[in-house]
Write a protein that holds these residues in place. Structure first.
Motif, mmCIF file in Angstrom:
data_model
loop_
_atom_site.group_PDB
_atom_site.id
_atom_site.type_symbol
_atom_site.label_atom_id
_atom_site.label_comp_id
_atom_site.label_asym_id
_atom_site.label_seq_id
_atom_site.Cartn_x
_atom_site.Cartn_y
_atom_site.Cartn_z
ATOM 1 N N ALA A 126 -16.810 -41.284 -10.469
ATOM 2 C CA ALA A 126 -16.734 -42.516 -9.680
ATOM 3 C C ALA A 126 -17.832 -42.582 -8.622
ATOM 4 O O ALA A 126 -18.370 -43.649 -8.336
ATOM 5 N N LEU A 172 -19.794 -49.393 -12.776
ATOM 6 C CA LEU A 172 -18.902 -48.364 -13.293
ATOM 7 C C LEU A 172 -17.796 -49.052 -14.082
ATOM 8 O O LEU A 172 -17.128 -49.953 -13.553
ATOM 9 N N ALA A 210 -12.216 -44.783 -7.456
ATOM 10 C CA ALA A 210 -12.910 -45.435 -8.571
ATOM 11 C C ALA A 210 -12.726 -46.947 -8.602
ATOM 12 O O ALA A 210 -13.352 -47.618 -9.433
ATOM 13 N N THR A 238 -16.861 -51.817 -9.927
ATOM 14 C CA THR A 238 -16.082 -51.298 -11.047
ATOM 15 C C THR A 238 -15.512 -52.432 -11.876
ATOM 16 O O THR A 238 -15.088 -53.455 -11.341
ATOM 17 N N THR A 294 -11.951 -55.031 -7.746
ATOM 18 C CA THR A 294 -12.310 -54.428 -9.032
ATOM 19 C C THR A 294 -12.237 -55.495 -10.112
ATOM 20 O O THR A 294 -11.223 -56.201 -10.230
#
Length: 422
Positions: A206, A214, A245, A250, A271
């Motif tokens: 992460a 990511l 993470a 992400t 996210t």
């Protein structure tokens, strides 16, 4: 300088008509409304959208299309068939397969793809094959190199899974650090899943490349959630949050089986979530809570994943249709929201793309409005009627990549696929 005259064009503030787009060095230099089409301008009829972003691809899965349905089975038996394909591929055969798959995407309107890459084979030769394939097909690539270290929670890799693994997180990190981006390729990272990356390694992956996208497979199957709860006492989303993470860079792929707390964690951290509706239907994954995630703050994107279908417009429509099936309500997403998900290049590390405006890359897709599927559609609702068959022209960086289903450089994509899959 090259010019494109658009009968209608999807701009950030709405649909406009008779717009001249001037392109200089691959970038949109100016936009203007014109009544007389300038001599030499390329004419784009129908609706011109920003280029489509395919945020989640496994190129080699395309070899399974139409070959896994005879005995029903489950996601897990499908995975065994996928492993058999992975075992046979070499850098040369993967180049030929990926080139054909990316060409199929190009004629369907995809101008950038996020390749979730875990077929490492002990080095970066497979990654370089993907880089070359995207360049040959004329589309942008984000190589999302996935860490894959376990065959399941607490289980070693076995058989073909050994081709996916670097052995340790540090070895994964060293190998990915050797990859370099270029004008057509950006490098990102991925956690394959909480099944394949041990708890103690999640934070390493992460935090490895904090300025890059990511991605992570998340809660695609109930069995994944159950295994995580039994091993760690938390859901996969909670485990990823614990590892740091979940961030705005992400993207969680699938997000099918989420708790209310999971949705809150994903949304509050901004996210993103990538839905792959045709794959999720093909594998009987289920229907994820897309509207709830968007309302919680998660930007949505779309992917074709295993390429059971390569049709970005169909993926966008399925996002809305799945919501209707799940809730019994229509209009869960507006057409503009569907276009936003379909053109979310930021999710794969191209934040400057996905819009038709001055300074943005000259990536756009012309879609017919007079086909048997689209005739009579309102311009701003075309996304709910058109399919990839209606894509008439695809432009990447100001250069025409495909016309009427034929690739400008690679020709007949059906023949290309037939030859490589044979």
């Amino acid at each position: 300088m090259k010019s494109y005259w658009c009968e209608r064009v999807w701009l950030p503030d709405g649909v406009a008509s008779r717009v001249l787009v001037r392109v200089d060095k691959g970038v949109i230099a100016s936009l203007s409304t014109v009544d007389t089409i300038p001599l030499g301008a390329e004419r784009l009829y129908g609706m011109v959208f920003p280029g489509f972003a395919n945020a989640h691809s496994h190129a080699f899965h395309r070899a399974l299309r139409g070959r896994t349905h005879s005995d029903g089975g489950t996601f897990w038996t499908w995975r065994d068939r996928m492993y058999a394909v992975a075992e046979r591929l070499t850098p040369d055969s993967y180049l030929r397969l990926a080139r054909a798959v990316y060409a199929e995407m190009a004629v369907a309107g995809v101008t950038a793809v996020g390749e979730f890459h875990y077929l490492h084979n002990g080095g970066n030769e497979m990654a370089e094959a993907l880089r070359q394939a995207a360049r040959d097909a004329g589309i942008r690539l984000t190589l999302l190199d996935a860490c894959y270290l376990a065959g399941g929670i607490g289980q070693p890799v076995r058989g073909v899974q050994e081709r996916f693994s670097d052995g340790t997180g540090d070895r994964w990190l060293d190998r990915v650090a050797e990859l370099r981006g270029d004008e057509n390729t950006r490098i990102g990272a991925a956690i394959h899943s909480v099944r394949a990356v041990p708890r103690e390694t999640l934070s390493l992956v992460a935090g490895a490349f904090p300025d890059r996208p990511l991605h992570v497979h998340l809660s695609e199957q109930p069995a994944e959630n159950q295994a995580c709860l039994e091993a760690y006492g938390v859901t996969p989303t909670e485990l990823l949050a614990e590892a740091g993470a979940l961030t705005p860079r992400t993207t969680a792929v699938h997000g099918t089986h989420l708790s209310t707390k999971d949705i809150g964690l994903l949304g509050s951290t901004r996210t993103g979530v990538c839905f792959c509706p045709t794959t999720e239907a093909d594998l009987a994954d289920g229907i994820g809570p897309a509207r709830e995630l968007a309302d919680a703050g998660s930007p949505l994107s779309l992917g074709s994943d295993q390429h059971a279908v390569v049709d970005p417009l169909l993926e966008a429509r399925a996002l809305e249709h799945n919501e209707r099936l799940r809730t019994g309500e229509r209009g869960r997403f507006t057409p503009a929201e569907l276009v936003g998900a379909l053109t979310n290049h930021a999710s794969i590390g191209w934040p400057e793309a996905g819009r038709i405006e001055v300074g943005a890359p000259a990536d756009f897709v012309a879609v017919r409005m007079n086909s048997v599927r689209t005739a009579g559609s309102e311009p701003d609702q075309l996304i709910l009627a058109a399919t990839a068959s209606d894509v008439s022209m695809v432009v990447v960086g100001g250069k025409i990549v495909a016309r009427d289903g034929v690739h400008e450089q690679l020709g007949d994509v059906a023949r290309l696929l037939t030859d490589v899959l044979a």
